[in-house]
Design an enzyme around this catalytic site. Structure first.
Site, PDB file in Angstrom:
ATOM      1  N   HIS A  95       0.796  -1.238   0.000  1.00 43.36           N
ATOM      2  CA  HIS A  95       0.000   0.000   0.000  1.00 43.36           C
ATOM      3  C   HIS A  95       0.822   1.277   0.000  1.00 43.36           C
ATOM      4  O   HIS A  95       0.247   2.367   0.085  1.00 43.36           O
ATOM      5  CB  HIS A  95      -0.943   0.036   1.197  1.00 43.36           C
ATOM      6  CG  HIS A  95      -2.014  -0.991   1.169  1.00 43.36           C
ATOM      7  ND1 HIS A  95      -3.255  -0.776   0.607  1.00 43.36           N
ATOM      8  CD2 HIS A  95      -2.022  -2.258   1.600  1.00 43.36           C
ATOM      9  CE1 HIS A  95      -3.985  -1.866   0.726  1.00 43.36           C
ATOM     10  NE2 HIS A  95      -3.254  -2.786   1.330  1.00 43.36           N
TER      11      HIS A  95
ATOM     12  N   LYS B 190      -8.278  14.040   4.443  1.00 41.99           N
ATOM     13  CA  LYS B 190      -7.407  12.860   4.427  1.00 41.99           C
ATOM     14  C   LYS B 190      -6.410  13.023   5.561  1.00 41.99           C
ATOM     15  O   LYS B 190      -6.333  14.105   6.161  1.00 41.99           O
ATOM     16  CB  LYS B 190      -6.667  12.751   3.096  1.00 41.99           C
ATOM     17  CG  LYS B 190      -5.998  14.077   2.662  1.00 41.99           C
ATOM     18  CD  LYS B 190      -5.322  13.991   1.311  1.00 41.99           C
ATOM     19  CE  LYS B 190      -6.255  14.089   0.122  1.00 41.99           C
ATOM     20  NZ  LYS B 190      -6.458  12.830  -0.583  1.00 41.99           N
ATOM     21  N   ARG B 191      -5.639  11.970   5.877  1.00 39.30           N
ATOM     22  CA  ARG B 191      -4.618  12.113   6.903  1.00 39.30           C
ATOM     23  C   ARG B 191      -3.663  13.247   6.540  1.00 39.30           C
ATOM     24  O   ARG B 191      -3.449  13.558   5.363  1.00 39.30           O
ATOM     25  CB  ARG B 191      -3.828  10.805   7.051  1.00 39.30           C
ATOM     26  CG  ARG B 191      -4.555   9.760   7.847  1.00 39.30           C
ATOM     27  CD  ARG B 191      -4.851  10.198   9.251  1.00 39.30           C
ATOM     28  NE  ARG B 191      -3.662  10.173  10.074  1.00 39.30           N
ATOM     29  CZ  ARG B 191      -3.392   9.266  11.001  1.00 39.30           C
ATOM     30  NH1 ARG B 191      -4.265   8.304  11.265  1.00 39.30           N
ATOM     31  NH2 ARG B 191      -2.283   9.323  11.705  1.00 39.30           N
TER      32      ARG B 191
ATOM     33  N   LYS C 216       0.993  14.532   0.907  1.00 39.40           N
ATOM     34  CA  LYS C 216      -0.361  14.825   0.429  1.00 39.40           C
ATOM     35  C   LYS C 216      -0.547  16.318   0.158  1.00 39.40           C
ATOM     36  O   LYS C 216      -1.523  16.742  -0.430  1.00 39.40           O
ATOM     37  CB  LYS C 216      -1.399  14.333   1.432  1.00 39.40           C
ATOM     38  CG  LYS C 216      -1.428  12.798   1.572  1.00 39.40           C
ATOM     39  CD  LYS C 216      -2.432  12.369   2.618  1.00 39.40           C
ATOM     40  CE  LYS C 216      -2.390  10.878   2.946  1.00 39.40           C
ATOM     41  NZ  LYS C 216      -3.054  10.027   1.945  1.00 39.40           N
TER      42      LYS C 216
ATOM     43  N   THR D  31      -8.465   6.720  -1.973  1.00 40.64           N
ATOM     44  CA  THR D  31      -9.819   6.186  -2.078  1.00 40.64           C
ATOM     45  C   THR D  31     -10.827   7.310  -1.794  1.00 40.64           C
ATOM     46  O   THR D  31     -11.962   7.250  -2.272  1.00 40.64           O
ATOM     47  CB  THR D  31     -10.050   5.020  -1.085  1.00 40.64           C
ATOM     48  OG1 THR D  31      -9.502   5.384   0.186  1.00 40.64           O
ATOM     49  CG2 THR D  31      -9.393   3.753  -1.581  1.00 40.64           C
TER      50      THR D  31
ATOM     51  N   LYS E 195     -14.597   8.538  -3.504  1.00 36.64           N
ATOM     52  CA  LYS E 195     -15.827   8.881  -2.774  1.00 36.64           C
ATOM     53  C   LYS E 195     -16.346  10.253  -3.199  1.00 36.64           C
ATOM     54  O   LYS E 195     -17.545  10.460  -3.360  1.00 36.64           O
ATOM     55  CB  LYS E 195     -15.567   8.853  -1.266  1.00 36.64           C
ATOM     56  CG  LYS E 195     -15.273   7.447  -0.752  1.00 36.64           C
ATOM     57  CD  LYS E 195     -14.572   7.426   0.608  1.00 36.64           C
ATOM     58  CE  LYS E 195     -13.925   6.071   0.826  1.00 36.64           C
ATOM     59  NZ  LYS E 195     -12.972   6.039   1.953  1.00 36.64           N
TER      60      LYS E 195
HETATM   61  C1  26V Z   1       0.849   1.702   8.438  1.00 36.69           C
HETATM   62  C2  26V Z   1       1.274   1.746   9.755  1.00 36.69           C
HETATM   63  C3  26V Z   1       0.269   1.586  10.823  1.00 36.69           C
HETATM   64  C4  26V Z   1       0.742   1.972  12.196  1.00 36.69           C
HETATM   65  C5  26V Z   1       2.162   1.626  12.458  1.00 36.69           C
HETATM   66  C6  26V Z   1       3.112   2.019  11.385  1.00 36.69           C
HETATM   67  C7  26V Z   1       2.598   1.917  10.006  1.00 36.69           C
HETATM   68  C8  26V Z   1       3.458   2.000   8.954  1.00 36.69           C
HETATM   69  C9  26V Z   1       3.036   1.932   7.664  1.00 36.69           C
HETATM   70  C10 26V Z   1       1.746   1.807   7.402  1.00 36.69           C
HETATM   71  C11 26V Z   1       1.364   1.723   5.985  1.00 36.69           C
HETATM   72  C12 26V Z   1       0.250   2.577   5.614  1.00 36.69           C
HETATM   73  C13 26V Z   1       0.024   2.458   4.161  1.00 36.69           C
HETATM   74  C14 26V Z   1      -1.236   3.133   3.715  1.00 36.69           C
HETATM   75  O1  26V Z   1      -2.066   3.515   4.504  1.00 36.69           O
HETATM   76  N1  26V Z   1      -1.390   3.248   2.427  1.00 36.69           N
HETATM   77  C15 26V Z   1      -2.573   3.806   1.825  1.00 36.69           C
HETATM   78  O2  26V Z   1      -3.361   2.725   1.390  1.00 36.69           O
HETATM   79  C16 26V Z   1      -4.553   3.140   0.755  1.00 36.69           C
HETATM   80  C17 26V Z   1      -5.345   1.893   0.445  1.00 36.69           C
HETATM   81  O3  26V Z   1      -4.671   1.125  -0.496  1.00 36.69           O
HETATM   82  C18 26V Z   1      -4.230   3.951  -0.480  1.00 36.69           C
HETATM   83  O4  26V Z   1      -5.422   4.379  -1.064  1.00 36.69           O
HETATM   84  C19 26V Z   1      -3.369   5.142  -0.118  1.00 36.69           C
HETATM   85  O5  26V Z   1      -2.970   5.818  -1.278  1.00 36.69           O
HETATM   86  C20 26V Z   1      -2.144   4.676   0.651  1.00 36.69           C
HETATM   87  O6  26V Z   1      -1.419   5.785   1.141  1.00 36.69           O
END
Ligand code: 26V
Length: 814
Positions: A352, A540-541, A546, A648, A652
């Site tokens: 992702h 968004k975050r 971004k 995503t 929406k």
């Molecule tokens: C998540 C986390 C969670 C907490 C701990 C550390 C950590 C490190 C990395 C990540 C990865 C997050 C990746 C992510 O959220 N990607 C998003 O995924 C969406 C669904 O596919 C996509 O639409 C977004 O463009 C993408 O940024």
């Protein structure tokens, strides 16, 4: 179902559960009661679904994800059961408004953003299409923090969602399993082969809590299984007897911490041992559950890949690979070769993000101390993997060391995920291409057939069917209701882009949705916004890539243009932001504060505040998105090209008739293919231009010096922003990171300044075009119709055809 029947279900449940009559019930009692009634109705279908899976020996997907961003459940489940009218009417008869109950429910925020919401959307689509699926995750006691803005700054509060969320959970104590942490390994020979014994480990009990997942007009009800961590023994007297008092207490404390809280960083990984424990806890419990269930049904493991596919949502559940090996070898006595064959035909991995700071790497020492046996297995996987690579890339140490699973005392989860799975996919066409050409290029050369693309999709029945009732009614009037079952039908709505009646009604619906949002803003922010102004939204975050900053720079430019020339003919705009920053992400928090300072300055300046307003929506979450998306005119999707894997939110917004202003990044490219460039506002450097500029030495300072607007705006941010009669806050760090660079890197890594002029150019065009409501609405309608390809139903079908090959449980009855 008859209303009479529903009335007696609710009254009966109220009386048995709370001993009250409908007229005396509190809203809270009513909420829980309705949830229980809905759950009972779903449970019947769940039983039927489980029986069918067994009867058919169906193949199902186990979707492993540390996040499921579910949002609210009551209305969604009633909608899927087709009982909205019935509930509304029966509750009204009892003196209660369904909307009040909907409002009581807390969002289940068991996720950070896109990745977690995607998992929730896929669970919805799977059930809707009669595909058997089980989601696995953690029952976090605290979901994503609640955001409070105090004096323009974000503070975090705990989110105890279980007060209302508990109603949807079915504890399954009987199916609890144990997960073992720490300890030592002892090897001994047992009837001719080496056996490994794990001693002195700390045991944690994983208790499953099931949430039932309904699908629209579907008899399939799937399961979302959330594991809660409990101490295996409550203060062990045997241990006390042996004097190991500290360990007994420690065990209990550690156990209960594991499922306490969702980690709120969504891109930046920190090597926190609790996070690794969460991953192992959830992975071990899930795979034990999957294997136990399979053994009970089939009594053998060689056919596991025929019955189960395990999809891992990013690398977070990658430990499932070595854990599966461990159980098959140590518990079920399989050989390494057989266990590896089964594992690598069962697991599939979705990536992702390619942001380097989000790639998970764990210190070998930590992995070894938390799970010694799993560590041993990872070492062996790595040894064999590197041996194979040596044959493919003879003498190429460089490449092999880049691909190794263990290197420089770290375990690299992405490399392990690729080596141990049969499919690797990205989440948009561009992103999947980048994986092949760049991030995972060496892996791609070895096994090109492993690489897939599945473009993300959204639960369009939630994001339009439920969130935008007006638009849903209009579309249904024009093309019939079939699009709610088959998203391809939505294409037909494009034929009405010239139809006068459709255009008038569309305009009115958008206006109503904007008024609803305006009321929300008045109530929560105390700001009056004009529903006739263009609602320009970025939700968004908060992340530098971004580029919320780019948006702010443009707002400031409009502001100063108006200050210079108060009679300037600009389209009135309401700029709306929604964003949470990771609690430890300093720059992101500064950007939130900057947005507030800009809002404070502009909203309180009588010279401009009938033309411009800036609103920051506190605590952005699924249920706020459901009010926000239907009210947007312009959707901001302005990441640096190549950085946003898909997005995503972009889907929406378009589904609800907003036009996109965006870069050629992630799924924006596919939006553009679907609606045509003339129906959106594309700007900025393309992915390859970004790379070229960065390779050839990007000079942010040059843009700042050469562009008079950039100098003026950045100087003002540096000197201080705020309302005329209030404090002026200086944002030196933001300005420095844009033109000088901070301690961590070079200036403006996301090319905000390089894209500024082009962004302002298309913003001007968007503003001009908005004046012609009819043409704008025509484009909006084409966007609604073009969103059909972004249905999660389509994504799930793609996964199914390309990767999963599941058994469809039954055809829908017509
Ligand atoms: C998540 C986390 C969670 C907490 C701990 C550390 C950590 C490190 C990395 C990540 C990865 C997050 C990746 C992510 O959220 N990607 C998003 O995924 C969406 C669904 O596919 C996509 O639409 C977004 O463009 C993408 O940024």
């Amino acid at each position: 179902m008859e209303k009479k029947q529903l009335r007696s279900l609710i009254a009966g449940k109220l009386s048995r559960h709370y001993g009250v009559e409908p007229r005396n019930a509190t809203k809270n009692q009513m909420y829980h009661t309705c949830a229980l009634v809905v759950r009972d109705l779903m449970m019947e279908k769940w039983n039927k679904t489980q029986k069918e899976i067994e009867k058919k020996h169906a193949k199902q997907v186990c979707y492993l994800s540390l996040e499921f961003l579910i949002g609210k459940s009551l209305k969604n489940n009633i909608y899927n059961l087709g009982l909205l009218d019935e509930f509304q009417c029966v509750l009204k008869g009892m003196g209660c408004d369904l909307q009040d109950l909907v409002d009581i429910e807390e969002d289940a925020a068991l996720g950070n953003g896109g990745l977690g919401r995607l998992a929730a959307c896929y669970m919805d689509a799977l059930a809707a299409q009669n595909l058997p699926a089980t989601g696995f995750s953690i029952l976090y006691e605290y979901g994503l923090f609640k955001q409070r803005i105090i004096e323009g700054q974000q503070t975090e509060l705990p989110d105890s969602w279980l007060d209302t969320g508990r109603s949807w959970l079915i504890p399954r104590t009987d199916e609890a399993v144990e997960v073992h942490f720490g300890g030592e390994l002892v090897e001994h020979w047992e009837s001719g082969h080496l056996a490994i014994e794990h001693q002195n480990y700390t045991s944690v009990t994983a208790v499953p809590h099931d949430m039932l997942i309904s699908g629209y007009q579907s008899d399939t009800v799937n399961t979302l299984r959330l594991w809660q961590a409990k101490a295996t023994r409550t203060l062990d007297f045997k241990l006390f007897g042996e004097g190991d008092y500290l360990r007994a207490i420690e065990e209990q404390a550690m156990a209960e911490t594991i499922s306490k809280i969702l980690y709120p960083e969504d891109k930046h990984v920190e090597g926190k041992s609790l996070r690794l424990k969460q991953q192992y806890f959830f992975v071990s419990a899930s795979i034990q559950n999957i294997i136990n269930h399979h053994m009970r049904t089939y009594g053998r493991l060689d056919n596991l890949p025929k019955r189960v596919v395990i999809q891992i949502n990013d690398t977070h559940p990658t430990l499932v690979i070595p854990e599966m090996m461990r159980i098959m070898m140590d518990v079920h006595g399989l050989t390494w070769e057989d266990a590896w064959d089964i594992t690598t035909h069962t697991v599939a991995y979705t990536n992702h993000t390619i942001m380097p700071e989000a790639l998970e790497r764990w210190s070998e020492d930590l992995v070894k101390s938390i799970m010694p046996r799993v560590y041993q297995i990872i070492v062996e996987i790595n040894r064999r993997f590197c041996e194979d690579l040596w044959n493919f890339y003879p003498n190429d140490w460089d490449t092999i060391s880049k691909m190794a699973i263990i290197a420089y005392n770290e375990v690299r989860m992405a490399n392990l995920a690729i080596a141990g799975s049969f499919s690797v996919n990205g989440v948009s066409a561009l992103h999947s291409q980048i994986l092949k050409d760049d991030s995972f290029k060496d892996f791609y050369h070895v096994t090109p057939a492993k690489f897939n693309n599945v473009t993300n999709g959204i639960a369009y029945r939630r994001w339009m069917g439920q969130a935008n009732e007006g638009l849903t009614a209009l579309v249904t009037d024009k093309i019939g209701p079939d699009f709610l079952k088959d998203p391809k039908e939505l294409k037909n709505f494009a034929a009405f882009a010239e139809d006068e009646d459709t255009l008038t009604r569309f305009d009115k619906i958008k206006r109503d949705n904007k008024e609803r949002l305006a009321r929300y803003i008045k109530e929560h922010n105390g700001i009056t916004v004009d529903p006739d102004s263009m609602f320009d939204v970025q939700a968004k975050r908060l992340h530098e890539y971004k580029r919320q900053t780019l948006n702010i720079l443009h707002i400031l430019r409009m502001y100063y243009e108006l200050k210079d020339n108060p009679n300037l003919d600009v389209t009135p705009r309401t700029f709306i932001f929604g964003a949470k920053a990771a609690p430890g992400y300093y720059t992101a928090k500064q950007i939130i504060r900057l947005i507030h300072s800009v809002a404070d300055m502009i909203n309180n300046d009588p010279q401009v505040n009938d033309k411009l307003k800036v609103v920051f929506l506190e605590d952005y979450k699924v249920s706020i998105a459901e009010i926000l998306m239907p009210a947007a005119n312009l959707s901001e999707q302005i990441s640096t090209a190549g950085r946003e894997a898909s997005g995503t939110g972009n889907m929406k917004f378009m589904l609800n008739g907003a036009l996109t202003i965006g870069t050629m990044d992630g799924a924006n490219i596919e939006i553009c293919e679907s609606v045509g460039e003339e129906n959106m506002f594309i700007f900025g450097l393309r992915k390859d231009e970004v790379l070229d500029l960065q390779r050839n030495g990007y000079n942010a300072m040059y843009y700042y010096q050469q562009n008079a607007w950039l100098s003026r705006i950045l100087n003002s941010i540096q000197n201080g922003i705020g309302r005329a009669d209030g404090p002026q806050v200086s944002y030196q760090d933001i300005v420095h990171s844009l033109i000088i660079g901070n301690d961590y890197g070079t200036a403006d890594p996301y090319l905000v300044l390089a894209d500024f002029e082009d962004y302002c150019r298309v913003q001007r065009i968007a503003g001009e075009q908005f004046k012609d409501a009819k043409t704008w609405n025509q484009k909006a309608i084409i966007n609604v119709a073009g969103a059909h390809i972004f249905a999660a139903d389509r994504s799930v079908q793609d996964y199914n055809e390309r990767i999963w090959h599941l058994t469809t449980l039954w055809k829908d009855k017509k």
